[in-house]
Design a protein around this motif. Structure first.
Motif, PDB file in Angstrom:
ATOM      1  N   LYS A  61       2.807   7.947   3.876  1.00  0.00           N
ATOM      2  CA  LYS A  61       2.286   8.699   5.014  1.00  0.00           C
ATOM      3  C   LYS A  61       2.979   8.308   6.308  1.00  0.00           C
ATOM      4  O   LYS A  61       3.108   9.112   7.218  1.00  0.00           O
ATOM      5  CB  LYS A  61       0.781   8.489   5.136  1.00  0.00           C
ATOM      6  N   ALA A  62       3.451   7.087   6.417  1.00  0.00           N
ATOM      7  CA  ALA A  62       4.130   6.639   7.634  1.00  0.00           C
ATOM      8  C   ALA A  62       5.396   7.438   7.884  1.00  0.00           C
ATOM      9  O   ALA A  62       5.799   7.641   9.021  1.00  0.00           O
ATOM     10  CB  ALA A  62       4.451   5.158   7.542  1.00  0.00           C
ATOM     11  N   GLU A  69       0.427   4.413  -0.490  1.00  0.00           N
ATOM     12  CA  GLU A  69      -0.060   5.608   0.211  1.00  0.00           C
ATOM     13  C   GLU A  69       0.233   5.519   1.710  1.00  0.00           C
ATOM     14  O   GLU A  69       0.702   6.467   2.318  1.00  0.00           O
ATOM     15  CB  GLU A  69      -1.565   5.787  -0.025  1.00  0.00           C
ATOM     16  N   GLN A  70      -0.034   4.382   2.297  1.00  0.00           N
ATOM     17  CA  GLN A  70       0.214   4.201   3.726  1.00  0.00           C
ATOM     18  C   GLN A  70       1.717   4.262   4.011  1.00  0.00           C
ATOM     19  O   GLN A  70       2.146   4.832   4.999  1.00  0.00           O
ATOM     20  CB  GLN A  70      -0.359   2.874   4.201  1.00  0.00           C
ATOM     21  N   TRP A  71       2.517   3.696   3.129  1.00  0.00           N
ATOM     22  CA  TRP A  71       3.965   3.696   3.307  1.00  0.00           C
ATOM     23  C   TRP A  71       4.518   5.118   3.297  1.00  0.00           C
ATOM     24  O   TRP A  71       5.345   5.496   4.119  1.00  0.00           O
ATOM     25  CB  TRP A  71       4.585   2.850   2.208  1.00  0.00           C
ATOM     26  N   ASN A 123       0.858  -1.184   0.000  1.00  0.00           N
ATOM     27  CA  ASN A 123       0.000   0.000   0.000  1.00  0.00           C
ATOM     28  C   ASN A 123       0.895   1.235   0.000  1.00  0.00           C
ATOM     29  O   ASN A 123       1.272   1.733   1.053  1.00  0.00           O
ATOM     30  CB  ASN A 123      -0.914  -0.018   1.233  1.00  0.00           C
ATOM     31  N   ASP A 172       5.732  10.534   7.559  1.00  0.00           N
ATOM     32  CA  ASP A 172       5.381  11.818   8.143  1.00  0.00           C
ATOM     33  C   ASP A 172       5.165  11.734   9.653  1.00  0.00           C
ATOM     34  O   ASP A 172       5.026  12.742  10.314  1.00  0.00           O
ATOM     35  CB  ASP A 172       4.113  12.373   7.485  1.00  0.00           C
ATOM     36  N   THR A 173       5.124  10.546  10.194  1.00  0.00           N
ATOM     37  CA  THR A 173       4.910  10.374  11.621  1.00  0.00           C
ATOM     38  C   THR A 173       6.161  10.808  12.369  1.00  0.00           C
ATOM     39  O   THR A 173       7.245  10.296  12.108  1.00  0.00           O
ATOM     40  CB  THR A 173       4.600   8.896  11.939  1.00  0.00           C
TER      41      THR A 173
END
Length: 81
Positions: A22-23, A18-20, A16, A25-26
């Motif tokens: 966005k991770a 998108e999830q990768w 995925n 940005d944590t």
């Protein structure tokens, strides 16, 4: 003539994307203190002894060495917390 079999690249793509993305940005967890990397030169034999001692105490080498350094070099008056 058949084409050669397709081999995966050096690194597999995430399932995925998108999830990768966005991770990343944590923000890292806040521990209340800043960290810095310390590099020292030691013999392979000493490195082995340190790793065995850490394993026997059920901790990582980094955690064991942090505790050792904190014990040997306690904060002095006027040092930042």
């Amino acid at each position: 003539m058949t084409p050669p079999p397709k081999r995966p690249g050096f690194a597999a793509r995430p399932a995925n994307p998108e999830q990768w993305v966005k991770a990343a940005d944590t923000p890292p967890p806040v521990t209340g203190s800043y960290t810095a990397r310390l590099t020292i030169d030691i013999t392979p034999e000493l490195r082995g002894r340190i790793k065995i001692a850490a394993f026997q105490h059920g901790q990582t080498v980094a955690d064991m060495l942090r505790a050792l350094l904190a014990r040997e070099f306690p904060p002095t008056e006027g040092d930042a917390p």
